[in-house]
Design a protein around this motif. Structure first.
Motif, PDB file in Angstrom:
ATOM      1  N   ILE A   1      -1.810  -4.927  -5.179  1.00  0.00           N
ATOM      2  CA  ILE A   1      -2.013  -3.703  -4.376  1.00  0.00           C
ATOM      3  C   ILE A   1      -1.012  -2.642  -4.834  1.00  0.00           C
ATOM      4  O   ILE A   1      -1.373  -1.489  -5.083  1.00  0.00           O
TER       5      ILE A   1
ATOM      6  N   GLN B   1       1.873   1.727  -3.505  1.00  0.00           N
ATOM      7  CA  GLN B   1       0.717   2.256  -4.258  1.00  0.00           C
ATOM      8  C   GLN B   1       0.559   3.765  -4.024  1.00  0.00           C
ATOM      9  O   GLN B   1       0.344   4.540  -4.955  1.00  0.00           O
ATOM     10  N   GLU B   2       0.684   4.176  -2.755  1.00  0.00           N
ATOM     11  CA  GLU B   2       0.543   5.601  -2.430  1.00  0.00           C
ATOM     12  C   GLU B   2       1.623   6.422  -3.144  1.00  0.00           C
ATOM     13  O   GLU B   2       1.358   7.479  -3.707  1.00  0.00           O
TER      14      GLU B   2
ATOM     15  N   TYR C   1       0.837  -1.216   0.000  1.00  0.00           N
ATOM     16  CA  TYR C   1       0.000   0.000   0.000  1.00  0.00           C
ATOM     17  C   TYR C   1       0.869   1.262   0.000  1.00  0.00           C
ATOM     18  O   TYR C   1       0.507   2.276  -0.589  1.00  0.00           O
TER      19      TYR C   1
END
Ligand code: 0L1
Ligand code: MG
Length: 262
Positions: A157, A44-45, A41
């Protein structure tokens, strides 16, 4: 953290160049098998922040792996979320350009238009419905950057959950009084029925799916913002398409949405 410093940036570069150059790449867990969900994550950010630096605007959220069969297929018990940016939105009248994609698939979704900020860790489907001004028919085009659409949960993800494009139909309704779980859907390709389903395929109710994402975001101090659009999850399996194809999704009560591919 398992990742040594700078590796997250390398992975972001790797995934973004695959997307820009429309080519599939080997999944990142081949090289980083111990990647955790939190790290995925975080990548992803970072990937979305890079897109923002390049001019894209974050406009909402999408849910993935929201059906029990798909979760079982991946051996997981949870959905996943990614971000939508303004450059992913394709107007219904504009053809989807195949040569800008890798190996796209289309899936039927219900879009939620959020009229108030919503943040917390005990958010319910009722809370989501309270802040939803409209729901609308939508199609998401997923286009994993990984070879043959094959990946683990952490891979997907990091790859912003295969997000690529989305199309929203022009019938927008208040969710009040709508049976979103019982809402029937037929997706067709070139006039032939391809898949059928109902809203309940999305974690029992599409608003439950959105609530799940808000609670996940709440745990890291984030939430939905007024004006966000949320794709609540696929109502059936995704289908492949190619130039010349037209994909249409017809909902009971909620109208239809379609696109042509060139
Ligand atoms: O939007 C989706 O349901 C896709 C989530 C990622 C899994 C996939 O690419 O099939
Ligand atoms: Mg989807």
């Amino acid at each position: 953290m398992n990742l040594t410093q700078g590796v997250d940036t390398e992975i972001v570069d790797y995934l973004l160049s695959a997307e820009k150059e429309c080519r599939e790449v080997v999944k990142i867990t081949d090289q980083y098998p111990n990647l955790t969900f939190e790290e995925a994550y975080a990548i992803q950010e970072k990937l979305i922040q890079r897109k923002e630096q390049e001019g894209a605007r974050r406009i909402g959220l999408k849910l993935g792996l929201t059906s029990k069969p798909k979760q079982e297929m991946m051996g997981v018990h949870e959905a996943i979320y990614g971000y939508l940016t303004d450059d992913m939105l394709v107007p219904e009248w504009r053809p989807v350009e195949f040569n800008k994609l890798i190996h796209p698939k289309a899936e039927p979704e219900i879009a939620f238009f959020i009229a108030e900020d919503l943040q917390g860790t005990n958010i319910t489907a009722a809370d989501v419905l309270r802040v939803t001004q409209y729901v609308a028919p939508a199609i998401e085009i997923i286009d994993s950057r990984y070879l043959n659409f094959k990946f683990t949960l952490t891979d997907v993800i990091a790859d912003n959950c295969s997000s690529s494009r989305f199309i929203v139909g022009n019938k927008w309704l208040s969710p009040i009084g709508l049976d979103l779980a019982g809402l029937g859907m037929v997706m067709s390709k070139n006039g032939e029925v391809a898949t059928v389903g109902a809203g309940a395929a999305v974690l029992g109710h599409p608003a439950t799916s959105v609530a799940w994402a808000v609670n996940k975001l709440g745990a890291i101090g984030k939430g939905l913002r007024k004006g966000d659009v949320v794709l609540s999850g696929a109502i059936s399996e995704a289908i492949m398409f190619e130039p010349g194809d037209t994909i249409a999704v017809q909902f009971a009560e909620l109208g239809s949405v379609s696109f042509s591919c060139k």
